[in-house]
Write a protein that holds these residues in place. Structure first.
Motif, PDB file in Angstrom:
ATOM      1  N   ARG A 212       0.854  -1.197   0.000  1.00 16.68           N
ATOM      2  CA  ARG A 212       0.000   0.000   0.000  1.00 16.68           C
ATOM      3  C   ARG A 212       0.884   1.240   0.000  1.00 16.68           C
ATOM      4  O   ARG A 212       2.048   1.183   0.399  1.00 16.68           O
ATOM      5  N   ASN A 213       0.298   2.353  -0.421  1.00 14.05           N
ATOM      6  CA  ASN A 213       1.005   3.628  -0.408  1.00 14.05           C
ATOM      7  C   ASN A 213       1.232   4.051   1.041  1.00 14.05           C
ATOM      8  O   ASN A 213       0.276   4.288   1.777  1.00 14.05           O
ATOM      9  N   PRO A 214       2.484   4.183   1.475  1.00 13.25           N
ATOM     10  CA  PRO A 214       2.738   4.538   2.881  1.00 13.25           C
ATOM     11  C   PRO A 214       2.623   6.023   3.183  1.00 13.25           C
ATOM     12  O   PRO A 214       2.504   6.412   4.347  1.00 13.25           O
ATOM     13  N   LEU A 215       2.661   6.884   2.154  1.00 12.34           N
ATOM     14  CA  LEU A 215       2.729   8.327   2.387  1.00 12.34           C
ATOM     15  C   LEU A 215       1.609   8.861   3.278  1.00 12.34           C
ATOM     16  O   LEU A 215       1.868   9.701   4.151  1.00 12.34           O
ATOM     17  N   PRO A 216       0.362   8.395   3.136  1.00 10.26           N
ATOM     18  CA  PRO A 216      -0.687   8.936   4.009  1.00 10.26           C
ATOM     19  C   PRO A 216      -0.559   8.518   5.473  1.00 10.26           C
ATOM     20  O   PRO A 216      -1.239   9.076   6.333  1.00 10.26           O
ATOM     21  N   PHE A 217       0.319   7.564   5.758  1.00  6.66           N
ATOM     22  CA  PHE A 217       0.390   7.016   7.110  1.00  6.66           C
ATOM     23  C   PHE A 217       1.649   7.447   7.870  1.00  6.66           C
ATOM     24  O   PHE A 217       1.918   6.946   8.959  1.00  6.66           O
ATOM     25  N   PHE A 218       2.414   8.373   7.292  1.00  7.52           N
ATOM     26  CA  PHE A 218       3.535   8.938   8.041  1.00  7.52           C
ATOM     27  C   PHE A 218       2.999   9.979   9.022  1.00  7.52           C
ATOM     28  O   PHE A 218       1.979  10.617   8.774  1.00  7.52           O
ATOM     29  N   TYR A 219       3.700  10.159  10.132  1.00  9.80           N
ATOM     30  CA  TYR A 219       3.269  11.114  11.157  1.00  9.80           C
ATOM     31  C   TYR A 219       3.454  12.538  10.646  1.00  9.80           C
ATOM     32  O   TYR A 219       4.519  12.873  10.099  1.00  9.80           O
ATOM     33  N   PRO A 220       2.470  13.391  10.816  1.00  5.12           N
ATOM     34  CA  PRO A 220       2.575  14.758  10.285  1.00  5.12           C
ATOM     35  C   PRO A 220       3.641  15.603  10.979  1.00  5.12           C
ATOM     36  O   PRO A 220       4.102  16.593  10.418  1.00  5.12           O
ATOM     37  N   ASP A 221       4.032  15.209  12.204  1.00  2.00           N
ATOM     38  CA  ASP A 221       4.997  16.021  12.956  1.00  2.00           C
ATOM     39  C   ASP A 221       6.392  15.401  12.984  1.00  2.00           C
ATOM     40  O   ASP A 221       7.239  15.807  13.775  1.00  2.00           O
ATOM     41  N   GLY A 222       6.651  14.439  12.136  1.00  2.00           N
ATOM     42  CA  GLY A 222       7.951  13.765  12.149  1.00  2.00           C
ATOM     43  C   GLY A 222       8.863  14.238  11.045  1.00  2.00           C
ATOM     44  O   GLY A 222       8.489  14.225   9.865  1.00  2.00           O
ATOM     45  N   ASP A 223      10.089  14.671  11.391  1.00  2.00           N
ATOM     46  CA  ASP A 223      11.089  15.043  10.389  1.00  2.00           C
ATOM     47  C   ASP A 223      11.740  13.806   9.793  1.00  2.00           C
ATOM     48  O   ASP A 223      11.929  13.710   8.580  1.00  2.00           O
ATOM     49  N   PHE A 224      12.087  12.867  10.666  1.00  5.00           N
ATOM     50  CA  PHE A 224      12.723  11.619  10.246  1.00  5.00           C
ATOM     51  C   PHE A 224      11.940  10.469  10.864  1.00  5.00           C
ATOM     52  O   PHE A 224      11.770  10.411  12.081  1.00  5.00           O
ATOM     53  N   GLN A 225      11.456   9.560  10.018  1.00  2.00           N
ATOM     54  CA  GLN A 225      10.630   8.446  10.473  1.00  2.00           C
ATOM     55  C   GLN A 225      11.222   7.147   9.958  1.00  2.00           C
ATOM     56  O   GLN A 225      11.617   7.062   8.796  1.00  2.00           O
ATOM     57  N   ILE A 226      11.251   6.146  10.812  1.00  2.00           N
ATOM     58  CA  ILE A 226      12.004   4.933  10.491  1.00  2.00           C
ATOM     59  C   ILE A 226      11.248   3.694  10.960  1.00  2.00           C
ATOM     60  O   ILE A 226      10.566   3.719  11.997  1.00  2.00           O
ATOM     61  N   SER A 227      11.361   2.614  10.182  1.00  2.00           N
ATOM     62  CA  SER A 227      10.715   1.347  10.536  1.00  2.00           C
ATOM     63  C   SER A 227      11.457   0.687  11.695  1.00  2.00           C
ATOM     64  O   SER A 227      12.554   1.114  12.082  1.00  2.00           O
ATOM     65  N   CYS A 228      10.873  -0.366  12.232  1.00  2.00           N
ATOM     66  CA  CYS A 228      11.424  -1.005  13.431  1.00  2.00           C
ATOM     67  C   CYS A 228      11.534  -2.517  13.262  1.00  2.00           C
ATOM     68  O   CYS A 228      10.678  -3.151  12.636  1.00  2.00           O
ATOM     69  N   ASP A 229      12.579  -3.087  13.859  1.00  2.00           N
ATOM     70  CA  ASP A 229      12.634  -4.528  14.068  1.00  2.00           C
ATOM     71  C   ASP A 229      11.702  -4.914  15.215  1.00  2.00           C
ATOM     72  O   ASP A 229      11.080  -5.971  15.183  1.00  2.00           O
ATOM     73  N   ASN A 230      11.645  -4.045  16.189  1.00  2.00           N
ATOM     74  CA  ASN A 230      10.806  -4.285  17.372  1.00  2.00           C
ATOM     75  C   ASN A 230      10.182  -2.956  17.795  1.00  2.00           C
ATOM     76  O   ASN A 230      10.884  -2.025  18.176  1.00  2.00           O
ATOM     77  N   PHE A 231       8.839  -2.870  17.679  1.00  2.00           N
ATOM     78  CA  PHE A 231       8.119  -1.639  17.996  1.00  2.00           C
ATOM     79  C   PHE A 231       7.437  -1.799  19.351  1.00  2.00           C
ATOM     80  O   PHE A 231       6.715  -2.768  19.592  1.00  2.00           O
ATOM     81  N   LEU A 232       7.659  -0.829  20.248  1.00  2.00           N
ATOM     82  CA  LEU A 232       7.179  -0.924  21.622  1.00  2.00           C
ATOM     83  C   LEU A 232       5.833  -0.236  21.842  1.00  2.00           C
ATOM     84  O   LEU A 232       5.361  -0.176  22.978  1.00  2.00           O
ATOM     85  N   GLY A 233       5.227   0.279  20.786  1.00  2.00           N
ATOM     86  CA  GLY A 233       3.887   0.837  20.900  1.00  2.00           C
ATOM     87  C   GLY A 233       3.805   2.351  20.900  1.00  2.00           C
ATOM     88  O   GLY A 233       2.732   2.910  20.680  1.00  2.00           O
ATOM     89  N   ASP A 234       4.922   3.036  21.144  1.00  2.00           N
ATOM     90  CA  ASP A 234       4.935   4.494  21.199  1.00  2.00           C
ATOM     91  C   ASP A 234       5.909   5.004  20.142  1.00  2.00           C
ATOM     92  O   ASP A 234       7.113   4.715  20.203  1.00  2.00           O
ATOM     93  N   PRO A 235       5.438   5.767  19.143  1.00  2.00           N
ATOM     94  CA  PRO A 235       6.328   6.218  18.063  1.00  2.00           C
ATOM     95  C   PRO A 235       7.408   7.193  18.514  1.00  2.00           C
ATOM     96  O   PRO A 235       8.362   7.444  17.768  1.00  2.00           O
ATOM     97  N   THR A 236       7.293   7.748  19.719  1.00  2.00           N
ATOM     98  CA  THR A 236       8.308   8.692  20.206  1.00  2.00           C
ATOM     99  C   THR A 236       9.299   8.037  21.170  1.00  2.00           C
ATOM    100  O   THR A 236      10.234   8.698  21.627  1.00  2.00           O
ATOM    101  N   ASN A 237       9.089   6.770  21.487  1.00  2.00           N
ATOM    102  CA  ASN A 237       9.929   6.068  22.451  1.00  2.00           C
ATOM    103  C   ASN A 237      11.284   5.746  21.816  1.00  2.00           C
ATOM    104  O   ASN A 237      11.368   4.950  20.879  1.00  2.00           O
ATOM    105  N   MET A 238      12.349   6.350  22.345  1.00  2.00           N
ATOM    106  CA  MET A 238      13.679   6.135  21.782  1.00  2.00           C
ATOM    107  C   MET A 238      14.204   4.722  22.018  1.00  2.00           C
ATOM    108  O   MET A 238      15.234   4.333  21.457  1.00  2.00           O
ATOM    109  N   LYS A 239      13.504   3.937  22.812  1.00  2.00           N
ATOM    110  CA  LYS A 239      13.926   2.560  23.048  1.00  2.00           C
ATOM    111  C   LYS A 239      13.435   1.605  21.968  1.00  2.00           C
ATOM    112  O   LYS A 239      13.791   0.426  21.966  1.00  2.00           O
ATOM    113  N   ASN A 240      12.601   2.099  21.049  1.00  2.00           N
ATOM    114  CA  ASN A 240      12.254   1.276  19.877  1.00  2.00           C
ATOM    115  C   ASN A 240      13.524   0.895  19.130  1.00  2.00           C
ATOM    116  O   ASN A 240      14.490   1.670  19.088  1.00  2.00           O
TER     117      ASN A 240
END
Length: 380
Positions: A212-240
């Motif tokens: 699917r087209n990912p562009l509509p699902f990026f966070y509007p307030d994110g300068d740099f957004q990155i996928s995860c091997d392990n996502f902890l549930g919070d997109p701002t959590n630096m421990k991801n």
């Protein structure tokens, strides 16, 4: 008296004839030598001051003639200068960009681009994805060697041949070897250059399937957004635990400074993967002071073999991460495509029921307790 005057006239006439004939002869000879000298002498530029003096003393001429007299000399165009790598990049980015200056990018070498290899599977995912085929118009394939570039030109519209002096990126680059690290760091610096040219980018490893087209699902307030091997549930959590095989960056001063700092940090951590360096610097005060907004993408939409998406109705991409070996990757990527085809061909009411599950990993099987110790997780 009359005869004396007549004699005088005759004498004068005879004297004039005697002098005129030699003078005419001398004049003719002198003119001949002058013309001969001009014909045989090398031409020299005529002084502009002389030209202006002659023109000023000449009678007035019409405006058209005056314009012609002072017209610039015709210059024959020389061969155009060869196109530099930076000029080629500008041309390719401009041709592929969306209306808001966003490009999709992937990179590959000859080892990953041979017919039947990962490149073919990657492009196929765009063709069978839900509304993703049009995104191919905005995809730039960055080829890091000549064979990969030739292969790109045969199958795709937007290709860029990226060369780094003194480095050979052809052939298989085994994970975490010095050659592999050189290629990853060169890629990171290249993406910084794209940002500096004013383009946003979505970077995707070639072993990421686009459903699917990912562009509509990026966070509007994110300068740099990155996928995860392990996502902890919070997109701002630096421990991801990020995976740099799929990321999105907006072109602004914050992301440019962030990419510069990230690349410069290699000197502090020699022989370390750029992804692992990111895991270190994301906690640093200097990065916070930059003001760059880092967001981690949920595996619900941006999944992979490490942590698959659980909902086929939401998934955008699936990555063959946590898997080493080209054949293993290809086997599981093809299995992903088969799973997606079954989902897309099923009745709409069955698609909503969420009864679909990935059949992977198959070849890329994870050992028991793979995520029990985070420090042992591979960063692919």
């Amino acid at each position: 008296m009359k005869s004396s005057a007549s004699f005088g006239v005759k004498a004068a006439d005879s004297l004039t004839r005697r002098w005129v004939s030699p003078l005419l002869f001398v004049g003719v000879v002198a003119l001949s030598f002058t013309l001969l000298f001009r014909a045989t002498s090398p031409s020299a530029p005529f002084p502009v001051s002389h030209l202006r003096a002659e023109l000023s003393s000449a009678p007035p001429i019409a405006d058209e003639e005056q314009s012609a007299a002072f017209a610039e000399p015709t210059v024959v165009a020389s061969d155009p200068q060869p196109e530099t790598q930076e000029m080629r990049l500008e041309r390719v980015l401009k041709a592929a960009a969306t209306a808001d200056n966003t490009v999709i990018m992937t990179s590959l070498n000859a080892f990953w681009s041979t017919p039947g290899s990962v490149l073919d599977v990657f492009l196929e995912s765009f063709r069978i994805g839900d509304g993703t085929s049009a995104l191919l118009d905005h995809l730039v394939i960055v080829a890091v060697d000549d064979k990969a570039y030739e292969r790109c030109l045969a199958v795709h519209r937007h290709c860029f041949d990226f060369k780094v002096q003194g480095l050979d990126f052809s052939g298989e680059k085994v994970f975490n070897t010095p050659e592999y690290l050189d290629m990853m760091w060169a890629r990171l610096d290249f993406l910084r250059l794209v940002l500096e040219k004013g383009y946003n980018f979505v970077f995707s490893d070639v072993d990421v399937m686009w459903f699917r087209n990912p562009l509509p699902f990026f966070y509007p307030d994110g300068d740099f957004q990155i996928s995860c091997d392990n996502f902890l549930g919070d997109p701002t959590n630096m421990k991801n635990w990020p995976n740099n095989g799929f990321n999105y960056a907006r072109s602004n001063y914050r992301t440019i400074e962030f990419f510069k700092y990230w690349y410069a940090s290699r000197a502090r951590f020699p022989n370390v993967h750029e992804q692992n360096v990111l895991n270190i610097i994301k906690f640093e005060q200097h990065v916070r002071d930059m003001g760059v907004q880092i967001r981690f993408l949920s595996t619900e939409r941006f999944g992979g073999i490490c942590e698959p998406s659980r909902d086929f109705s939401k998934v955008c991409t699936m990555h063959a991460n946590c898997c080493i070996g080209l054949k293993k990757k290809i086997d599981d990527l093809r299995a992903m495509l088969d799973d997606w085809r079954k989902f897309m061909s099923s009745p709409s009411d069955q698609r909503i029921s969420r009864n679909f599950a990935w059949s992977v990993p198959q070849s890329c099987r994870l050992p028991p307790g793979f995520f029990s110790k985070k420090e042992k997780k591979p960063q692919l």
